[in-house]
Scaffold this active site. Structure first.
Site, PDB file in Angstrom:
ATOM      1  N   HIS A   1      32.993 -63.547 -39.095  1.00 48.70           N
ATOM      2  CA  HIS A   1      33.831 -62.546 -38.688  1.00 48.70           C
ATOM      3  C   HIS A   1      33.195 -61.335 -38.839  1.00 48.70           C
ATOM      4  CE1 HIS A   1      35.647 -61.220 -42.615  1.00 48.70           C
ATOM      5  NE2 HIS A   1      35.012 -62.688 -43.005  1.00 48.70           N
TER       6      HIS A   1
ATOM      7  N   ARG B   1      42.311 -62.556 -44.442  1.00 44.94           N
ATOM      8  CA  ARG B   1      42.527 -61.918 -43.003  1.00 44.94           C
ATOM      9  C   ARG B   1      41.982 -62.978 -41.812  1.00 44.94           C
ATOM     10  NH1 ARG B   1      39.444 -56.411 -43.993  1.00 44.94           N
ATOM     11  NH2 ARG B   1      37.996 -58.169 -44.801  1.00 44.94           N
TER      12      ARG B   1
HETATM   13 ZN   LIG Z   1      33.825 -62.844 -44.688  1.00 44.26          ZN
END
Ligand SMILES: [Zn+2]
Length: 212
Positions: A100, A48
């Protein structure tokens, strides 16, 4: 076993290359001539968080290395080779470490559970947890603690990039690359610059790791 999605990839590729050729019939020929990316991007393998998509940069703009939880390990010949090549041959101006929120690798490192082979990789992040244990242990909300460890992991990996002789030598000689730490917020799609002061970070790291 093939799947519908698998077969679709080649159709999508064809459509993509045709649209690129329509825009510029020399597009692939020009790219084939060579690469001159300004950035080395080190990010997480998470599906993602695709480097070019979230930065909006084009083919040829980013030299990319991705692994679980964007770890920069001194013993990892893969990433060390990538950094050396990016700095010495491609002469990138910026190196970005991008973590992230919602990172599965970081989350796993916070759990007291074994993941087999992955344990030795996650150990890099557990070490970041240990180095910052005092600050993290007073954060009572688990998600806030998790987000903070994501940020701390980015900062630690930025330092690990700076520790390399390639970066120190090049910066000394050329004034680049500078190293940046980012976090991508998956919930909003926003990229956040942690505004790490490269100069002072370099000075701090060089107290012990000066190798040029
Ligand atoms: Zn990650």
């Amino acid at each position: 076993m093939k799947s519908e999605k698998y077969d679709q990839i080649f159709k999508l590729n064809k459509a993509w290359l045709e649209s690129k050729k329509e825009e510029d019939h020399q597009y692939f020929k020009n790219l084939y001539e060579g690469q001159n990316p300004e950035f080395l991007y080190i990010g997480c393998s998470d599906s993602r968080v695709p480097a070019n998509t979230i930065t909006g940069l084009d083919v040829g703009d980013l030299f990319v290395h991705r692994n679980i939880a964007n770890v920069v390990s001194n013993n990892d010949m893969n990433i060390m080779s990538v950094i050396q090549y990016a700095v010495e041959e491609l002469k990138v101006k910026h190196i970005i470490v991008c973590g992230h929120y919602g990172c599965g690798g970081v989350k796993s490192a916070m759990e007291q559970k074994s993941y087999g082979l992955l344990d030795s990789w996650l150990r890099n992040i557990r070490d970041v947890y240990r180095h910052n244990y005092q600050e993290l242990s007073v954060i009572t909300d688990e998600n806030t603690r998790y987000d903070r460890l994501v940020e701390m992991n980015v900062m630690e990996q930025v330092e690990n990039v700076i520790k390399t002789s390639y970066v120190q030598k090049s910066y000394n000689k050329n004034g680049f690359p500078t190293v940046h730490g980012w976090v991508y917020d998956m919930k909003s799609g926003k990229l956040i610059d942690l505004d790490i002061n490269f100069e002072s970070c370099l000075k701090e790291v060089q107290k012990v790791y000066k190798i040029d």
